[in-house]
Design a protein around this motif. Structure first.
Motif, PDB file in Angstrom:
ATOM      1  N   LYS A 125       0.846  -1.186   0.000  1.00  0.00           N
ATOM      2  CA  LYS A 125       0.000   0.000   0.000  1.00  0.00           C
ATOM      3  C   LYS A 125       0.886   1.242   0.000  1.00  0.00           C
ATOM      4  O   LYS A 125       2.048   1.191   0.418  1.00  0.00           O
ATOM      5  N   GLU A 126       0.316   2.356  -0.433  1.00  0.00           N
ATOM      6  CA  GLU A 126       1.062   3.602  -0.441  1.00  0.00           C
ATOM      7  C   GLU A 126       1.508   3.953   0.982  1.00  0.00           C
ATOM      8  O   GLU A 126       0.731   3.831   1.932  1.00  0.00           O
ATOM      9  N   HIS A 127       2.747   4.343   1.118  1.00  0.00           N
ATOM     10  CA  HIS A 127       3.371   4.755   2.380  1.00  0.00           C
ATOM     11  C   HIS A 127       3.547   3.609   3.376  1.00  0.00           C
ATOM     12  O   HIS A 127       3.796   3.842   4.545  1.00  0.00           O
ATOM     13  N   ASP A 128       3.413   2.364   2.924  1.00  0.00           N
ATOM     14  CA  ASP A 128       3.659   1.204   3.777  1.00  0.00           C
ATOM     15  C   ASP A 128       5.106   0.783   3.600  1.00  0.00           C
ATOM     16  O   ASP A 128       5.532   0.447   2.487  1.00  0.00           O
ATOM     17  N   VAL A 129       5.886   0.840   4.666  1.00  0.00           N
ATOM     18  CA  VAL A 129       7.297   0.448   4.617  1.00  0.00           C
ATOM     19  C   VAL A 129       7.591  -0.591   5.703  1.00  0.00           C
ATOM     20  O   VAL A 129       8.655  -0.593   6.309  1.00  0.00           O
ATOM     21  N   SER A 130       6.609  -1.484   5.923  1.00  0.00           N
ATOM     22  CA  SER A 130       6.753  -2.535   6.921  1.00  0.00           C
ATOM     23  C   SER A 130       7.856  -3.502   6.500  1.00  0.00           C
ATOM     24  O   SER A 130       8.068  -3.747   5.318  1.00  0.00           O
ATOM     25  N   LEU A 131       8.533  -4.053   7.492  1.00  0.00           N
ATOM     26  CA  LEU A 131       9.642  -4.976   7.251  1.00  0.00           C
ATOM     27  C   LEU A 131       9.185  -6.400   7.508  1.00  0.00           C
ATOM     28  O   LEU A 131       8.640  -6.700   8.573  1.00  0.00           O
ATOM     29  N   GLU A 132       9.399  -7.281   6.538  1.00  0.00           N
ATOM     30  CA  GLU A 132       9.115  -8.700   6.743  1.00  0.00           C
ATOM     31  C   GLU A 132      10.436  -9.425   6.975  1.00  0.00           C
ATOM     32  O   GLU A 132      11.371  -9.296   6.191  1.00  0.00           O
ATOM     33  N   ILE A 133      10.484 -10.175   8.081  1.00  0.00           N
ATOM     34  CA  ILE A 133      11.653 -10.995   8.402  1.00  0.00           C
ATOM     35  C   ILE A 133      11.207 -12.450   8.306  1.00  0.00           C
ATOM     36  O   ILE A 133      10.234 -12.848   8.943  1.00  0.00           O
ATOM     37  N   GLN A 134      11.914 -13.241   7.520  1.00  0.00           N
ATOM     38  CA  GLN A 134      11.591 -14.656   7.351  1.00  0.00           C
ATOM     39  C   GLN A 134      12.593 -15.506   8.119  1.00  0.00           C
ATOM     40  O   GLN A 134      13.694 -15.059   8.414  1.00  0.00           O
ATOM     41  N   ASP A 135      12.187 -16.741   8.412  1.00  0.00           N
ATOM     42  CA  ASP A 135      13.055 -17.700   9.094  1.00  0.00           C
ATOM     43  C   ASP A 135      13.688 -17.071  10.337  1.00  0.00           C
ATOM     44  O   ASP A 135      14.909 -16.987  10.465  1.00  0.00           O
ATOM     45  N   LEU A 136      12.822 -16.619  11.261  1.00  0.00           N
ATOM     46  CA  LEU A 136      13.293 -15.930  12.464  1.00  0.00           C
ATOM     47  C   LEU A 136      14.270 -16.770  13.264  1.00  0.00           C
ATOM     48  O   LEU A 136      14.077 -17.981  13.436  1.00  0.00           O
ATOM     49  N   ARG A 137      15.289 -16.116  13.743  1.00  0.00           N
ATOM     50  CA  ARG A 137      16.326 -16.747  14.560  1.00  0.00           C
ATOM     51  C   ARG A 137      16.263 -16.177  15.966  1.00  0.00           C
ATOM     52  O   ARG A 137      15.707 -15.107  16.188  1.00  0.00           O
ATOM     53  N   LEU A 138      16.856 -16.873  16.882  1.00  0.00           N
ATOM     54  CA  LEU A 138      16.844 -16.452  18.278  1.00  0.00           C
ATOM     55  C   LEU A 138      17.392 -15.031  18.437  1.00  0.00           C
ATOM     56  O   LEU A 138      16.834 -14.218  19.161  1.00  0.00           O
ATOM     57  N   GLU A 139      18.437 -14.721  17.711  1.00  0.00           N
ATOM     58  CA  GLU A 139      19.065 -13.408  17.851  1.00  0.00           C
ATOM     59  C   GLU A 139      18.269 -12.277  17.184  1.00  0.00           C
ATOM     60  O   GLU A 139      18.636 -11.104  17.292  1.00  0.00           O
ATOM     61  N   ASP A 140      17.152 -12.615  16.527  1.00  0.00           N
ATOM     62  CA  ASP A 140      16.327 -11.586  15.891  1.00  0.00           C
ATOM     63  C   ASP A 140      15.427 -10.854  16.880  1.00  0.00           C
ATOM     64  O   ASP A 140      14.885  -9.799  16.554  1.00  0.00           O
ATOM     65  N   TYR A 141      15.227 -11.402  18.092  1.00  0.00           N
ATOM     66  CA  TYR A 141      14.355 -10.712  19.033  1.00  0.00           C
ATOM     67  C   TYR A 141      14.997  -9.396  19.453  1.00  0.00           C
ATOM     68  O   TYR A 141      16.216  -9.245  19.439  1.00  0.00           O
TER      69      TYR A 141
END
Length: 186
Positions: A125-141
């Motif tokens: 969508k316009e002005h949507d800059v959400s970040l998708e993170i795949q294959d989450l790892r423990l250190e991603d929290y």
């Protein structure tokens, strides 16, 4: 010496009578290629950039995918779209350095470090800059910052991500205990 510098400056074509702030001349004339906000004003004069992120913590599981929401808008709304720069980074924990995650301008983007190949912007969508993170790892929290940069104007918001589940707890404990025992052996 100061007078010698002032005289040549006054003789520069187009600079006489223009407002001077922070070492730059600003012009709002119709003849200039005004790259302002579509209202004939520049962002420093009346248009506010607003970045929106959720206040609540997001919870997910190791190995899953997650979307860190981030949207921006202008107040008042712009007539014509503007090209902005987006930067996502993970804030530091316990004095560790911050980690760049992704930067983007338009459809061009670059991801960094362990995030390469696992992150991208959701620009559905316009002005949507959400970040998708795949294959989450423990250190991603942790806490992530979404920054929107438009010329000299920039705003940002925070998104907090926590991992749930026994696998996350046991992995975290074994990681911490393993590090503790490795450090003792030195």
């Amino acid at each position: 010496m100061g007078l010698l510098l002032l005289v040549p400056l006054l003789l520069l074509p187009g600079s006489y009578g223009l407002p001077f702030y922070n070492g730059f001349y600003y012009s709002n004339s119709a003849n200039d290629q005004n790259l302002g906000n579509g209202h004939g004003k520049d962002l420093l004069n009346g248009v506010k950039l607003v970045v929106e992120t959720p206040e609540e913590t997001l919870f997910t599981y190791q190995g899953a995918s997650v979307i860190l929401p981030c949207r921006y808008r202008y107040e008042p709304a712009l007539v014509s779209p503007r090209r902005v720069r987006i930067k996502w980074w993970k804030l530091s924990e316990n004095g560790a350095p911050e980690k760049d995650v992704l930067v983007a301008i338009g459809l061009r983007h670059r991801s960094f470090g362990d995030y390469q190949g696992r992150v991208h912007l959701r620009q559905d969508k316009e002005h949507d800059v959400s970040l998708e993170i795949q294959d989450l790892r423990l250190e991603d929290y942790g806490r992530y910052r979404c920054e929107v940069i438009d010329g000299l104007e920039d705003e940002s918001g925070l998104v907090e991500l926590e991992l749930r589940g026994w696998d996350c707890v046991s992995s975290h404990l074994s990681h911490m205990l393993g590090r503790q025992f490795r450090d003792r052996g030195r």
